[in-house]
Design an enzyme around this catalytic site. Sequence first.
Site, short mmCIF file in Angstrom:
data_model
loop_
_atom_site.label_atom_id
_atom_site.label_comp_id
_atom_site.label_asym_id
_atom_site.label_seq_id
_atom_site.Cartn_x
_atom_site.Cartn_y
_atom_site.Cartn_z
N CYS A 50 -31.40 30.79 27.67
CA CYS A 50 -30.36 29.89 27.18
C CYS A 50 -28.97 30.50 27.31
O CYS A 50 -27.97 29.78 27.35
CB CYS A 50 -30.62 29.51 25.73
SG CYS A 50 -30.62 30.89 24.58
N ARG A 52 -28.16 33.06 29.78
CA ARG A 52 -27.83 33.64 31.09
C ARG A 52 -28.80 33.14 32.16
O ARG A 52 -29.95 32.81 31.88
CB ARG A 52 -27.85 35.16 31.04
CG ARG A 52 -29.23 35.78 30.90
CD ARG A 52 -29.18 37.31 30.85
NE ARG A 52 -28.48 37.76 29.66
CZ ARG A 52 -27.32 38.46 29.69
NH1 ARG A 52 -26.78 38.78 30.85
NH2 ARG A 52 -26.75 38.85 28.57
N GLY A 187 -39.62 22.06 19.38
CA GLY A 187 -40.04 23.11 20.30
C GLY A 187 -41.06 24.00 19.62
O GLY A 187 -41.26 23.93 18.40
N ALA A 188 -41.70 24.87 20.40
CA ALA A 188 -42.71 25.76 19.82
C ALA A 188 -42.71 27.11 20.52
O ALA A 188 -43.71 27.82 20.51
CB ALA A 188 -44.09 25.12 19.90
N GLY A 189 -41.56 27.45 21.12
CA GLY A 189 -41.46 28.73 21.83
C GLY A 189 -41.07 29.87 20.91
O GLY A 189 -41.10 29.76 19.67
N THR A 191 -38.15 31.35 20.28
CA THR A 191 -36.97 31.17 19.42
C THR A 191 -37.30 30.32 18.20
O THR A 191 -36.92 30.67 17.07
CB THR A 191 -35.82 30.53 20.21
OG1 THR A 191 -35.46 31.38 21.31
CG2 THR A 191 -34.59 30.35 19.33
N ILE A 192 -38.00 29.22 18.40
CA ILE A 192 -38.37 28.36 17.27
C ILE A 192 -39.34 29.08 16.34
O ILE A 192 -39.29 28.90 15.11
CB ILE A 192 -38.97 27.03 17.78
CG1 ILE A 192 -37.87 26.17 18.42
CG2 ILE A 192 -39.64 26.27 16.65
CD1 ILE A 192 -36.76 25.75 17.46
#
Length: 424
Positions: A50, A52, A187-189, A191-192
């Site tokens: 997100c 770069r 989302g579920a990655g 970061t989340i």
Amino acid sequence: MAFLALGINHKTASVDVRERVAFTPEQLVEALQQLCRLTDSREAAILSTCNRSELYIEQDHLSADVVLRWLAEYHHLSLDELRASAYVHEDDAAVRHMMRVASGLDSLVLGEPQILGQMKSAYAVAREAGTVGPLLGRLFQATFSAAKQVRTDTAIGENPVSVAFAAVSLAKQIFSDLQRSQALLIGAGETITLVARHLHDLGVKRIVVANRTLERASLLAEQFGAHAVLLSDIPQELVHSDIVISSTASQLPILGKGAVESALKLRKHKPIFMVDIAVPRDIEPEVGELDDVYLYTVDDLHEVVAENLKSRQGAAQAAEELVNIGAEDFMVRLRELAAVDVLKAYRQQSERLRDEELQKALRMLANGSGAEDVLAQLARGLTNKLLHAPSVQLKKLSAEGRLDALAMAQELFALGEGSSDKTP
């Protein structure tokens, strides 16, 4: 061989530009293969997050302009627009840049650990695409080692913070009592997952995880006692959500102005705090125009992040020194590798000459020549043959006035003052 690191990041490009230069996971393999084919790059990898989008390339002859043109054409951007935001690092600087990125020294949140995992994913995808060879592969391994040493030997990772932490910190500033608030996470990655952990630790009243697949949402929700729903359920969940934080890999907005307007009416215009961490954006920018919505993007988190930087500045200096040492050590070892092929060829040539002289010696012995004569002839023949090519080249260099090359030869053959008097 030459290394190139080229790209844009949160310091050089706005979120609008970054989302247009971002690569989806589905694009990466094909993009890497096209990049190598069209830019004459022998090896390549792409890091796209997100904050770069960077290309790491190994070429015989550096051609940053060709790579920039490819990147602009791939994403349908004007070359001038891309050039205005892009940076280019070559050779030693490229190596150092990769190590700084992997160590979190170039991140929006200084020292954040997620970037190393993202760098490892970039390496894995490039291997899958068949665009990583021995040189770029060595650079990635050296980069991972440097980042690990930075994490182990400095305090750069203490009191961990991240974009996720910054988003939750901002929510704390707006809601005095998070235990009475309800949160919707889209989302579920990774970061989340971090956001969910921070909110759970702060005792948020209710957390809902919305994702494209219910299975993935459920796996995350189970960790924190949250509820799992599909993306199609977002409009209903918005009505009950005080906090909305989104981070998906979608190429199109997930949440539009109309859906938020409808939710606000049902909420009787009770405010909603939103953070869109995704690039490209998950939430339409027009949502921020609504009176009862406080919408922030990753670029708006800078002030929150700045507060967290203070505790890490001291560790950053030590980390920079470790990166410099790691980069220098890698380049030294790489230059040493350049001599391997020459040494191998020289050894093979020497062994061939040795075998030729040895066969002559064996024939002389078979014909009845004395052992001393044979050994003397073997020594003379081998010496003459080993010295023939260097002697011819040295005479040629001398005739051309190449005193620098003669001095190098003297060093190469260890012919310094008094060397002839030394016992080997």
